[in-house]
Structure formats: C-alpha cells, structure tokens
Design an enzyme around this catalytic site. Structure first.
Site, PDB file in Angstrom:
ATOM      1  N   TYR A   1       5.502   0.876  -5.498  1.00 47.15           N
ATOM      2  CA  TYR A   1       5.126  -0.535  -5.549  1.00 47.15           C
ATOM      3  C   TYR A   1       6.146  -1.247  -6.431  1.00 47.15           C
ATOM      4  O   TYR A   1       6.340  -0.872  -7.590  1.00 47.15           O
ATOM      5  CB  TYR A   1       3.727  -0.700  -6.139  1.00 47.15           C
ATOM      6  CG  TYR A   1       2.617  -0.393  -5.175  1.00 47.15           C
ATOM      7  CD1 TYR A   1       2.009  -1.418  -4.444  1.00 47.15           C
ATOM      8  CD2 TYR A   1       2.185   0.916  -4.990  1.00 47.15           C
ATOM      9  CE1 TYR A   1       0.991  -1.136  -3.557  1.00 47.15           C
ATOM     10  CE2 TYR A   1       1.157   1.195  -4.101  1.00 47.15           C
ATOM     11  CZ  TYR A   1       0.561   0.172  -3.389  1.00 47.15           C
ATOM     12  OH  TYR A   1      -0.444   0.453  -2.505  1.00 47.15           O
TER      13      TYR A   1
ATOM     14  N   HIS B   1       5.416  -0.700   3.981  1.00 51.80           N
ATOM     15  CA  HIS B   1       4.024  -0.591   4.421  1.00 51.80           C
ATOM     16  C   HIS B   1       3.273  -1.911   4.316  1.00 51.80           C
ATOM     17  O   HIS B   1       2.571  -2.311   5.228  1.00 51.80           O
ATOM     18  CB  HIS B   1       3.294   0.482   3.613  1.00 51.80           C
ATOM     19  CG  HIS B   1       1.920   0.775   4.119  1.00 51.80           C
ATOM     20  ND1 HIS B   1       0.804   0.159   3.604  1.00 51.80           N
ATOM     21  CD2 HIS B   1       1.493   1.597   5.100  1.00 51.80           C
ATOM     22  CE1 HIS B   1      -0.272   0.597   4.241  1.00 51.80           C
ATOM     23  NE2 HIS B   1       0.119   1.473   5.148  1.00 51.80           N
ATOM     24  N   HIS B   2       3.363  -2.581   3.178  1.00 54.87           N
ATOM     25  CA  HIS B   2       2.749  -3.903   3.088  1.00 54.87           C
ATOM     26  C   HIS B   2       3.396  -4.723   1.984  1.00 54.87           C
ATOM     27  O   HIS B   2       4.040  -4.192   1.081  1.00 54.87           O
ATOM     28  CB  HIS B   2       1.224  -3.818   2.918  1.00 54.87           C
ATOM     29  CG  HIS B   2       0.751  -3.292   1.603  1.00 54.87           C
ATOM     30  ND1 HIS B   2       0.389  -1.986   1.404  1.00 54.87           N
ATOM     31  CD2 HIS B   2       0.553  -3.908   0.410  1.00 54.87           C
ATOM     32  CE1 HIS B   2      -0.008  -1.810   0.156  1.00 54.87           C
ATOM     33  NE2 HIS B   2       0.075  -2.957  -0.473  1.00 54.87           N
TER      34      HIS B   2
ATOM     35  N   HIS C   1      -7.620  -3.425   5.920  1.00 50.04           N
ATOM     36  CA  HIS C   1      -6.599  -2.546   5.338  1.00 50.04           C
ATOM     37  C   HIS C   1      -7.197  -1.241   4.843  1.00 50.04           C
ATOM     38  O   HIS C   1      -8.144  -1.232   4.056  1.00 50.04           O
ATOM     39  CB  HIS C   1      -5.909  -3.258   4.168  1.00 50.04           C
ATOM     40  CG  HIS C   1      -4.820  -2.463   3.526  1.00 50.04           C
ATOM     41  ND1 HIS C   1      -3.594  -2.248   4.126  1.00 50.04           N
ATOM     42  CD2 HIS C   1      -4.770  -1.803   2.338  1.00 50.04           C
ATOM     43  CE1 HIS C   1      -2.844  -1.506   3.327  1.00 50.04           C
ATOM     44  NE2 HIS C   1      -3.533  -1.215   2.232  1.00 50.04           N
TER      45      HIS C   1
ATOM     46  N   HIS D   1      -5.563   3.164   4.313  1.00 53.13           N
ATOM     47  CA  HIS D   1      -4.373   4.007   4.434  1.00 53.13           C
ATOM     48  C   HIS D   1      -4.561   4.970   5.614  1.00 53.13           C
ATOM     49  O   HIS D   1      -5.292   4.662   6.558  1.00 53.13           O
ATOM     50  CB  HIS D   1      -4.105   4.722   3.117  1.00 53.13           C
ATOM     51  CG  HIS D   1      -3.587   3.799   2.059  1.00 53.13           C
ATOM     52  ND1 HIS D   1      -3.398   4.174   0.753  1.00 53.13           N
ATOM     53  CD2 HIS D   1      -3.232   2.494   2.117  1.00 53.13           C
ATOM     54  CE1 HIS D   1      -2.928   3.153   0.049  1.00 53.13           C
ATOM     55  NE2 HIS D   1      -2.825   2.123   0.859  1.00 53.13           N
TER      56      HIS D   1
ATOM     57  N   MET E   1      -7.806   3.285   0.555  1.00 55.11           N
ATOM     58  CA  MET E   1      -8.274   1.943   0.233  1.00 55.11           C
ATOM     59  C   MET E   1      -9.307   1.515   1.276  1.00 55.11           C
ATOM     60  O   MET E   1      -9.382   2.082   2.369  1.00 55.11           O
ATOM     61  CB  MET E   1      -7.120   0.934   0.217  1.00 55.11           C
ATOM     62  CG  MET E   1      -6.122   1.128  -0.904  1.00 55.11           C
ATOM     63  SD  MET E   1      -4.872  -0.184  -0.891  1.00 55.11           S
ATOM     64  CE  MET E   1      -3.943   0.235  -2.379  1.00 55.11           C
TER      65      MET E   1
END
Length: 605
Positions: free
Chosen positions: A226, A258-259, A399, A401, A474
């Site tokens: 991140y 990924h996001h 959302h 994973h 998540m």
C-alpha cells in the site's frame, strides 16, 4: 492503491464483456437465415468478447417482460460458435447456446454441459432466435431469453456479475454428444448484464480533468504493497464538483494494480505534510490519519468504457476543493483521473464505507465451501450521524479479496429488510465495478445497513484472517450517496473479549492450555487451533450472536460521540422476499417447444 506482486497470478484482469445464454431446442437454420418476424430492438450495450476482436456482443434489457435481447457479431464464422454462462466461468455445469453445422446444414440450439464438460441438448428451448444475417462486417445472430426460465439446466440472469464462456467451433459437428467444452479451452469474460434502464447524463460542457498519479513508484518485491502519496491541489482553487472518474493504469501493470483510493484531507488541517511512501511505514506522518474522506475508489476489473466512469447524478456530485492524498506501490505511475466542473450542483455527494473493519479478529476457517461474515452499520450510528431527511444511495462498489464469492448489503428498518442496496451472488475480485443502482435507496436515521460476504477457502489449509494483504480478506461496500455527511465509515467487528472466550473454549476442548498473553497476537491464536467441523461451527456461531464493536467514524477518523463497544447485533425478524419470475407465476416453463424448427432459405418456417 494496492499493488500485487507480479508473481501472483490474477487471471482475466483484462476487461471485456459479453452476454449470452444457453438453451435448448434445435432450430434448423438454412444458409444462416431466420425469419425477421419481430421488430428489431435497439441494443444499448456493446462489448468485445475476445482479445483478438473476433467476437462482439450487443444487448439490451426489457424489465417489463423480464427478457434480455442479445446480438452476437462474429467477424469470421467457421463451423459455429458456443456461448454460455456458469457460476464462476467453469466449462462444466454451464448453460449454453450454440450455432453449429454438420457440414451440410446449420443449427441453433439451447444446451448445457455436465460435470465433465460434455454437451447435452436441452429438452426445453428458452432461447428464441429472432434474426440472422451476413454482412461485410461479419455474421450476426440475434436472439432473446427470459431472466429466469424455471429450467434447472438454465442460468438465472440476476443483477450482479455474469461469467461468460465462449468458444469458436473449427470443424463440423455431426452430433453435440461428441462435443466437450473442456477440450475447447473456452475463453472467459465477466459482465454486468442487467443495468439501469436510464441513460447516463452527458458530461457538462465546462468539464475539466485532473490526474492524481503515483510519482513513478518502484514496486517492492513483497506480496502486497500500500503506497500513500500526498497530492496538493493548485493554490486558491475554488470549490468544484467531480462528475466522473476513471483509473489511469501504467501500461504493463494492469495485472498488479489491485485498487486505488483518493482521499480528501480534513479542511481543518492548517498544513498537510508532504509524504510519499509505504502506508505502513512508521515514518508516515500521523496527520495523514485525518485524510480519510473518500473522493474516488477504483478496483481491479472495473470497466473503462462506460460503467467504471461513475456518472454522478445531475443534482449532486462530490466536492473538489481540498488537499488530496491517494493510496497506491516494477515502476508505477497509476492513479485516478477526475472529471470536474465549476458549475456546482444542488448537493455534495459522498462515499461511505460499509461492512467489516480491516482486522484479524474476523477470520475464515480453512477448507470451507461457504463461510459468511457480516458487518453492521447500526441504527444507533445512523441515528447519530445522518440528517433528519436521510441520505440517498445511488451507486455501490463491492469489495473482497481472493476468497470472496458473494456480497449482499440490505437496508433494515424496524427489524425488517426493506431494500437490497446491492447483491452479487457471483462476485469476482477481478471485476469490481461501480454499479449505478436501478432505484435509489433512501436511508433514514435509525435504519441499519447489513453487509454479508460469502467466502470459499477449500484450497487453503490455514485460517484466513481479515486484513490488508491479498491473501487476507475484506468485506466492504463503498456506497455513493447524497447529501454528503460527516459519516465516513460505518463498520463493525466482533467484540474482542468474546473472541478470547472462543479461544479459551476451543483450546480446552482440544486439550491445550489457553494463552491470552499480551505478546500473543490474534493471528497466532487462530493459527494454533486445530480446524475441524466443531471449531468452525462455534466460530460461525460466535460471529452470529456475540456483541460487536462499532466504528461509527467521522471523516476526521474520530468516532462520533457515544458508546460504541459491546453493541448488540441488529435484529432482523423478516427477510426481504424476491418477487416471483413470470415462469414461476405461470407454474410452467417459459417454453415447452422441444421440436426442431427448420428455417428455409427463403426465410419461411
């Protein structure tokens, strides 16, 4: 933005779309022609199916009749085409529709595949062939099918992700019994087939763009990164409204980004420290904890032609007038392109997080075919934080994973489910698009929002805990709403004291000493357990009945005033029932015609 290591194999990140169906009866098509006895429907949606551009699907939806109209364009048709839908894009147990030839005549039919991929003609024909024609652009096949056919071999077309499989037939097929889809190595695409039947508003003439990008980051070799980067808007920039946004992904990094999220920093901050580094670093300034209000959120699989460009409704859009910090980690300069206008709407729009807090106390046992976790936005929180007139949810982005199978968020009022905000029974972490709701959902003070996620861990031998890593899990729904409030996050997790009671019980049952030593982490406690049916069932019971810790957070990351620990789980006394499909009301299948239909070359039947 979260980046995945390139060694992780995330399939099908390229986005393409399709829609097709499967059914049964054999229509004999001479010279690929069928009578055009129906008026040709307007087809609003178009998607390429394969990377080479040989296949394209167009479609439209009739909600009054609950039917989908589909047209397949094939640039070069050889001996046929196969299209289908299955639960996760598998070639087995799929609902199919085919056009094929035996070397002399051509056929159109509804079929299905068994658990080994063998193709069977369906005894019930629910796909209706409307038209075929050949042009310089290719071969066109137009047909329709109800959302539900009440045929056990047919896929039910619902709101949410549809996994499409497709394959070209390169040789004559004398009998469908000789066809096995698994040997064809079909392609897989994902699409949102059912969409709102209202067109998106046009962009205003004075629209402008702003790109918030990562500063050429060198991606670390770790599994998940991140990256946080401060982006300061131009000085003295007046208030604007964001009307749309889209991802900007560095070429070659489509499979690892990924996001991405863009956050607004609190206007109360006098200065915002400059920072570009890992979001987990101890060097990250503590002041960045006040940069929590989500302005834009994108995730892998979001469409880039129309649906991921979120068109905020004309009377409200997200404000753009503060510092921004966006979360993002080979080299990467990915980010978000914001489309904004100085012509202000009546309302500010906002994005609120629902579901579960990112914490290891919410875990999924290994080897689970289906395990559910639920996050709550309680009536107490909405009563505290929402305006008297409530808010209106107009879009949603689900959302999870890699273990996520399905997500459902419902509105609960007075102990009864009154509306489904968003549901996807075939959710894929590789297709996390923003879904504009068919009907806006009104949330009033005192309402509760319940988000339930379903996971599959059959391929895992270790417990999966909640967290930020791609192999952790998540359960989130980013809801887009107006008018904007200070409620940034409304999520929960199980009370930790009750979780410790669970560890104590299971350890005693399994003949071990229980240790709740301060140095023992929750992850270590979960990993020390021997997972069997009993330990998994007791954990599920714990999550369903134990008090919760509520995170009723303001955009400053601070809790709203009140007591939020050891809160009771919202009681749901009545679940919302789905409206029956037409075929269920008629108590018969949508089509009982199981006879082959020959269409002669002159177009007559």
């Amino acid at each position: 933005m979260r980046l995945l290591n390139k060694d992780l194999r995330l399939q099908d990140v390229t986005l393409m779309y399709l829609t097709v169906l499967a059914t049964v009866v054999v229509l004999l098509v001479a010279s690929y022609q069928a009578p055009a006895v129906h008026s040709r429907p307007a087809l609003a949606y178009h998607i390429p199916l394969d990377p080479s551009g040989q296949l394209e699907l167009s479609w439209n939806i009739s909600y009054p009749t609950q039917e989908v109209y589909l047209e397949l364009k094939v640039k070069e048709l050889h001996h046929g085409i196969l299209l289908g839908m299955s639960d996760r894009g598998e070639p087995t147990n799929a609902d199919l529709v085919l056009m094929w030839d035996d070397g002399h005549k051509s056929y159109f039919g509804d079929a299905w595949s068994d658990n080994e991929g063998r193709v069977m003609l369906d005894a019930q024909q629910d796909y209706q062939l409307l038209e075929t024609h050949q042009s310089t652009e290719g071969f066109f096949l137009l047909f329709k099918r109800p959302f539900s056919t009440c045929d056990p071999h047919d896929y039910i077309i619902e709101e949410g992700t549809v996994h499409i499989i497709y394959a070209m037939l390169e040789r004559p097929i004398l009998s469908l019994h000789e066809l096995n889809i698994s040997r064809l190595q079909p392609g897989v695409q994902r699409v949102l087939l059912l969409r709102p039947d209202t067109p998106s508003p046009a962009l205003p003439r004075d629209v402008r763009t702003l790109e918030v990008l990562a500063p050429d980051v060198i991606i670390p070799t770790q599994e998940t990164t991140y990256w946080c980067h401060i982006y300061q808007l131009p000085p003295n920039m007046p208030k604007n409204h964001i009307v749309m946004y889209e991802s900007v992904i560095s070429p070659g990094n489509e499979a690892i980004v990924h996001h991405i999220e863009v956050f607004e920093c609190s206007p109360q901050m006098d200065t915002v420290p400059q920072y570009s580094g890992s979001c987990d670093s101890k060097m990250k300034p503590r002041k960045l904890n006040y940069c929590r209000h989500v302005l834009a959120a994108w995730a892998m699989g979001a469409e880039t032609d129309f649906s991921s460009l979120l068109p905020f409704i004309p009377e409200c859009t997200a404000p753009l007038d503060s510092f921004c910090v966006f979360v993002t980690g080979r080299r990467d300069s990915s980010g978000i392109r914001l489309w904004y206008t100085p012509s202000l709407r009546r309302f500010d729009a906002g994005i609120m997080e629902l579901g579960l807090v990112y914490t290891p106390v919410m875990a999924i046992p290994p080897r689970q075919r289906s395990f559910q976790l639920t996050g709550y936005c309680t009536a107490k929180c909405t009563q505290t934080a929402l305006p008297v007139g409530g808010i209106y949810i107009f879009a949603s982005q689900l959302h999870t994973h890699l273990a996520g199978l399905g997500v459902r968020t419902v509105l609960v009022r007075g102990g009864r489910e009154v509306d489904v905000v968003q549901e996807d029974k075939h959710f894929s972490t590789h297709y996390q698009i923003i879904r504009v709701l068919k009907k806006m959902v009104t949330v009033l003070p005192g309402d509760a929002l319940v988000t339930k996620c379903t996971y599959n861990t059959e391929d895992r031998n270790k417990v999966t805990v909640g967290g930020f890593g791609i192999m952790e899990e998540m359960c989130v729904n980013y809801v887009h709403y107006y008018p904007r409030t200070q409620l940034e996050l409304c999520k929960s997790h199980v009370d930790t004291d009750y979780l410790q009671k669970y560890f104590s019980l299971i350890n005693r049952f399994q003949g071990r000493e229980s240790c709740s030593c301060p140095q023992t982490t929750v992850e270590e406690q979960f990993s020390s357990l021997s997972w069997d049916g009993f330990s998994g069932e007791v954990l599920n019971s714990l999550y369903l009945t134990s008090p919760i810790s509520m995170h009723c957070n303001q955009s400053t990351a601070e809790l709203f005033p009140g007591e939020w620990e050891k809160q009771e789980i919202p009681v749901v006394m009545a679940e919302l029932q789905r409206a029956p499909y037409p075929c269920e009301l008629s108590r018969r299948a949508s089509s009982q015609n199981d006879n082959p239909t020959e269409v002669r070359s002159d177009g007559s039947v």
